[in-house]
Design a protein around this motif. Structure first.
Motif, PDB file in Angstrom:
ATOM      1  N   GLY A 116       0.811  -1.212   0.000  1.00 44.39           N
ATOM      2  CA  GLY A 116       0.000   0.000   0.000  1.00 44.39           C
ATOM      3  C   GLY A 116       0.845   1.263   0.000  1.00 44.39           C
ATOM      4  N   MET A 172      -5.178   2.447   1.308  1.00 39.85           N
ATOM      5  CA  MET A 172      -4.691   1.157   0.777  1.00 39.85           C
ATOM      6  C   MET A 172      -4.023   0.342   1.871  1.00 39.85           C
ATOM      7  N   VAL A 175      -2.329  -4.656  -0.946  1.00 41.24           N
ATOM      8  CA  VAL A 175      -2.842  -4.562  -2.317  1.00 41.24           C
ATOM      9  C   VAL A 175      -1.920  -5.249  -3.326  1.00 41.24           C
TER      10      VAL A 175
END
Length: 339
Positions: A116, A172, A175
């Motif tokens: 992220g 985020m 990811v």
């Protein structure tokens, strides 16, 4: 991502956490983000030596956070901004926590949450080469693994006490992983089912599928929990449009909170997926931060109540073509700036 994972540990209570803070701070600054020195003071000499004695306070002359002081380091966020050209638009926010687990031994945190942070830094690099209409705040959160202490601190001091507001937030957390052999694996968008969050969910989903392919999974969960988006979702009038992006099936990640959460583990990071997330997020953020980039046709046919800047989706414009145009436009801006 490699630079982050080469730090021995990004656990808040570790000796090397100040190194992680300094790394993220410098990377954002190098990308053209103006660091908020009040919220994210640079390391003091004492902190670099490892003998800081308390919370950072310029007026009291403190020498900074002591090594291992989780209460102090747990709110030591890295906050900065790319200033927009239109002061009438509330800023958007891009955030990712840079701390990680385990608490003992090496803690490279490649997937959770180096992935992220790496996407956030790439978004800063590309957007920093442009002059968006809407300001973009970048937040490297500390203390997520200790109960979102960093993002809770920011929400309290900036939104509740400081009277601040943002319009749209992309958070985020994990990811960069997909199950081997599952090429359709993608992302999950997590937020409350509210009118203020729907445009961001739609934009992120369409952007990701346009980059990663139409069969790639984009799950939507309206039962958010357990990451920094929760700190913002509690403030729907001051932080509308907050969405977390996380891997689909993230609970199946085999190296979760382990020292093997490393880019060297064969079944850890899927760099193809990570690249798709980065490219689609850059494009989505560029669209959100530049309302005038919507095409004339989209503006003319969008419903009157469509949120500013998202008429593109409402009009059914070919998003794949639009994203390609945006990527080219951003790259041209970057080249001009480097020249």
């Amino acid at each position: 991502l490699r630079g982050l994972t080469e730090i021995p540990s990004r656990y808040v209570g570790s000796d090397s956490f100040p190194q992680a803070f300094a790394y993220v701070r410098q990377q954002l600054a190098d990308a053209g983000v103006t660091i908020d020195d009040a919220q994210s003071p640079a390391l003091t000499d004492a902190e670099r030596r490892g003998d800081g004695d308390g919370p950072v306070d310029a007026e009291r002359g403190s020498s900074g956070c002591a090594v291992g002081d989780m209460r102090c380091w747990g709110t030591r966020n890295v906050i900065g901004k790319i200033e927009g050209s239109n002061p009438d638009l509330a800023p958007m926010l891009v955030g990712a926590h840079f701390d990680c687990l385990p608490s003992h031994g090496r803690a490279p945190g490649a997937e959770d949450n180096g992935s992220g942070v790496a996407v956030m830094l790439e978004m800063a690099r590309v957007l920093g080469a442009s002059k968006p209409e809407r300001s973009v705040v970048f937040a490297g959160w500390a203390g997520e693994e200790q109960g979102m202490t960093g993002s809770e601190h920011w929400a309290r001091t900036h939104l509740e006490e400081g009277g601040g507001k943002i319009d749209g937030a992309i958070i985020m957390d994990e990811v960069g992983w997909s199950r081997k052999g599952h090429t359709e694996d993608g992302v999950q968008l997590e937020t409350y089912d509210r009118p203020d969050t729907a445009p961001m969910v739609d934009l992120l989903g369409r952007s990701f599928r346009s980059i990663a392919g139409p069969t790639t999974r984009v799950d939507v969960s309206h039962s958010p929990y357990g990451s920094d988006h929760m700190s913002l979702l509690r403030h729907p009038t001051k932080a509308p449009g907050t969405v977390l992006v996380i891997n689909a099936d993230d609970r199946d990640y085999p190296h979760y909170h382990q020292s093997t959460d490393s880019i060297d583990s064969a079944d850890a990071i899927d760099f193809g997926l990570l690249s798709s997330v980065a490219r689609s997020h850059v494009a989505a953020a560029a669209l959100w931060a530049n309302p005038s980039w919507a095409t004339a046709k989209a503006k003319a046919t969008a419903p009157k109540k469509a949120p500013t800047g998202h008429a593109l989706e409402a009009a059914g414009t070919d998003l794949a073509n639009e994203l390609a145009r945006i990527e080219g436009q951003l790259e041209a801006m970057a080249k001009r700036r480097r020249a």
